[in-house]
Design an enzyme around this catalytic site. Structure first.
Site, mmCIF file in Angstrom:
data_model
loop_
_atom_site.group_PDB
_atom_site.id
_atom_site.type_symbol
_atom_site.label_atom_id
_atom_site.label_comp_id
_atom_site.label_asym_id
_atom_site.label_seq_id
_atom_site.Cartn_x
_atom_site.Cartn_y
_atom_site.Cartn_z
ATOM 1 N N HIS A 144 18.619 52.980 35.087
ATOM 2 C CA HIS A 144 17.914 52.120 36.046
ATOM 3 C C HIS A 144 17.572 50.783 35.384
ATOM 4 C CE1 HIS A 144 17.172 55.880 38.342
ATOM 5 N NE2 HIS A 144 17.080 55.071 39.376
ATOM 6 N N LYS A 188 11.656 49.943 35.604
ATOM 7 C CA LYS A 188 11.280 51.261 36.144
ATOM 8 C C LYS A 188 10.343 51.954 35.173
ATOM 9 C CE LYS A 188 13.190 55.408 38.338
ATOM 10 N NZ LYS A 188 12.189 55.437 39.405
HETATM 11 P P1 NAD Z 1 7.347 47.026 43.277
HETATM 12 O O1 NAD Z 1 6.386 46.918 42.124
HETATM 13 O O2 NAD Z 1 8.336 45.938 43.500
HETATM 14 O O3 NAD Z 1 6.512 47.185 44.655
HETATM 15 C C1 NAD Z 1 5.336 47.925 44.782
HETATM 16 C C2 NAD Z 1 4.435 47.142 45.718
HETATM 17 O O4 NAD Z 1 3.307 47.956 46.069
HETATM 18 C C3 NAD Z 1 3.891 45.844 45.095
HETATM 19 O O5 NAD Z 1 4.214 44.736 45.933
HETATM 20 C C4 NAD Z 1 2.388 46.090 45.036
HETATM 21 O O6 NAD Z 1 1.616 44.911 45.187
HETATM 22 C C5 NAD Z 1 2.208 47.072 46.200
HETATM 23 N N1 NAD Z 1 0.941 47.799 46.165
HETATM 24 C C6 NAD Z 1 0.253 48.266 45.088
HETATM 25 N N2 NAD Z 1 -0.900 48.839 45.477
HETATM 26 C C7 NAD Z 1 -0.941 48.766 46.833
HETATM 27 C C8 NAD Z 1 -1.883 49.167 47.811
HETATM 28 N N3 NAD Z 1 -3.016 49.784 47.480
HETATM 29 N N4 NAD Z 1 -1.601 48.905 49.106
HETATM 30 C C9 NAD Z 1 -0.460 48.286 49.472
HETATM 31 N N5 NAD Z 1 0.465 47.848 48.574
HETATM 32 C C10 NAD Z 1 0.225 48.094 47.275
HETATM 33 O O7 NAD Z 1 8.069 48.441 43.116
HETATM 34 P P2 NAD Z 1 9.372 48.998 43.864
HETATM 35 O O8 NAD Z 1 10.576 48.761 43.024
HETATM 36 O O9 NAD Z 1 9.376 48.532 45.279
HETATM 37 O O10 NAD Z 1 9.097 50.578 43.797
HETATM 38 C C11 NAD Z 1 7.936 51.150 44.365
HETATM 39 C C12 NAD Z 1 7.958 52.655 44.143
HETATM 40 O O11 NAD Z 1 9.083 53.231 44.828
HETATM 41 C C13 NAD Z 1 8.110 53.081 42.673
HETATM 42 O O12 NAD Z 1 7.347 54.254 42.465
HETATM 43 C C14 NAD Z 1 9.603 53.381 42.548
HETATM 44 O O13 NAD Z 1 9.917 54.274 41.503
HETATM 45 C C15 NAD Z 1 9.853 54.000 43.911
HETATM 46 N N6 NAD Z 1 11.251 53.987 44.379
HETATM 47 C C16 NAD Z 1 11.655 55.098 45.046
HETATM 48 C C17 NAD Z 1 12.921 55.156 45.584
HETATM 49 C C18 NAD Z 1 13.309 56.361 46.405
HETATM 50 O O14 NAD Z 1 14.460 56.418 46.876
HETATM 51 N N7 NAD Z 1 12.398 57.313 46.617
HETATM 52 C C19 NAD Z 1 13.799 54.068 45.427
HETATM 53 C C20 NAD Z 1 13.351 52.940 44.733
HETATM 54 C C21 NAD Z 1 12.058 52.905 44.219
#
Ligand code: NAD
Length: 226
Positions: A155, A159
Site C-alpha cells: 500500500h 497507510k
Molecule cells: P484520510 O486520512 O484521507 O481520510 C480520513 C478523513 O476522516 C479525514 O478527512 C479526517 O479529517 C476525517 N475525520 C477524522 N475524524 C472525523 C470525525 N470525527 N468526523 C468526521 N470526519 C472525521 O484516510 P483515507 O485514506 O480516506 O482512509 C480512511 C480509512 O478507510 C482508513 O482507516 C483506511 O485504512 C480505510 N480504507 C478502507 C478501505 C476499504 O475498502 N475498507 C479502502 C481504503 C481505505
C-alpha cells in the site's frame, strides 16, 4: 433512492465516495461530515470532492446530518467510527464501515451493536478482492496442507496499519497470495488501480444493507459469496 451521509467526507476515500454517490442513479448525498475544526467546513461537498457544486455543505454536525439519512458511509478513524456508530444506533440508521485498524475491544463492540442495527463492515470493499478471497479459499481447500501459503500486500506510504507489507509511494492496494507446492507454484494477484474500486463497493454495500434485517455483515454477504 437511498439517502447517504458520508463521514470523513474530505478524506481520500470520502471524496471518492461522494463522486460515486453522485453518479449512481439510486443514491443521493444528503450529508457530508468532517471532524470539528476542519478548514473546509461550510464549503460545498461536491466542490471539495473535485466534481463541482452539489448543494450539500460540509458540516461537523453529524447528529443533525444523520436525521435525513438511510445509511452512513464511514471511512475515518477507529475512534471517530465508534462515536458515529453510537449515534447511528440511537437514530436507527444503517452504516457501511470501511475504517480499518480497530482494536479487539472495538471489534467486540461492533459485533454487539450488530444485533441492533444494520451494518456492513469490511477492511476491503473492492468487489474484485472479495471475489479473490472466495477463489483463494476454494484453492486452499483443494490444495490442502502440501502447499505453503504466503500473502504479500503493498500500500501507499501513509497507510497506518500493517501486516507482512510493503509501504511505498502511492500504491493504492496490491494483494498477492502464493500457493507453493513441490514442482509448481500458483500466484493470485489483485491490484487496485484507484480508490474508486473501494468507493464503488461501499456504495453497493449501502444500497444492499438498507434492505436487510438488523445484523453485522461483510462484503461476502453483500456479494452473495457465502
Ligand atoms: P484520510 O486520512 O484521507 O481520510 C480520513 C478523513 O476522516 C479525514 O478527512 C479526517 O479529517 C476525517 N475525520 C477524522 N475524524 C472525523 C470525525 N470525527 N468526523 C468526521 N470526519 C472525521 O484516510 P483515507 O485514506 O480516506 O482512509 C480512511 C480509512 O478507510 C482508513 O482507516 C483506511 O485504512 C480505510 N480504507 C478502507 C478501505 C476499504 O475498502 N475498507 C479502502 C481504503 C481505505
Amino acid at each position: 433512492m437511498v439517502k447517504i451521509v458520508v463521514t470523513g467526507a474530505a478524506g481520500r476515500m470520502g471524496r471518492s465516495i461522494i463522486n460515486v454517490v453522485r453518479e449512481t442513479n439510486e443514491t443521493e448525498l444528503v450529508g457530508a461530515v468532517e471532524r470539528p475544526g476542519y478548514a473546509d467546513i461550510g464549503k460545498d461537498a461536491g466542490e471539495v470532492a473535485g466534481s463541482g457544486k452539489l448543494g450539500v455543505k460540509l458540516t461537523d454536525n453529524f447528529e443533525k446530518a444523520i436525521k435525513k439519512a438511510d445509511c452512513v458511509i464511514d471511512f475515518t478513524f477507529p475512534e471517530a467510527t465508534m462515536h458515529h456508530l453510537d449515534i447511528a444506533l440511537k437514530s436507527d440508521v444503517a452504516m457501511v464501515i470501511g475504517t480499518t485498524g480497530f482494536s479487539h475491544h472495538q471489534r467486540e463492540r461492533l459485533k454487539e451493536v450488530g444485533g441492533q442495527m444494520q451494518i456492513v463492515a469490511a477492511p476491503n470493499m473492492s468487489v474484485g478482492v472479495n471475489l479473490l478471497l472466495k477463489i483463494v479459499s476454494d484453492m486452499a481447500r483443494v490444495l490442502g496442507r502440501d502447499y505453503d501459503v504466503e500473502i504479500i500486500e503493498a500500500h501507499h506510504r501513509l497507510k497506518k496499519d500493517a501486516i507482512q507489507t510493503i509501504r511505498a509511494g502511492d500504491i493504492v492496494g496490491d494483494h498477492t497470495i502464493i500457493f507453493g507446492g513441490l514442482g509448481e507454484r500458483m500466484e493470485v494477484t489483485h491490484r487496485a488501480q484507484s480508490r474508486e474500486t473501494f468507493a464503488r463497493g461501499a456504495v453497493r454495500a449501502a444500497q444492499w444493507v438498507v434492505k436487510q434485517p438488523k445484523g453485522l455483515y461483510d462484503m461476502q454477504d453483500v456479494l452473495g459469496l457465502k
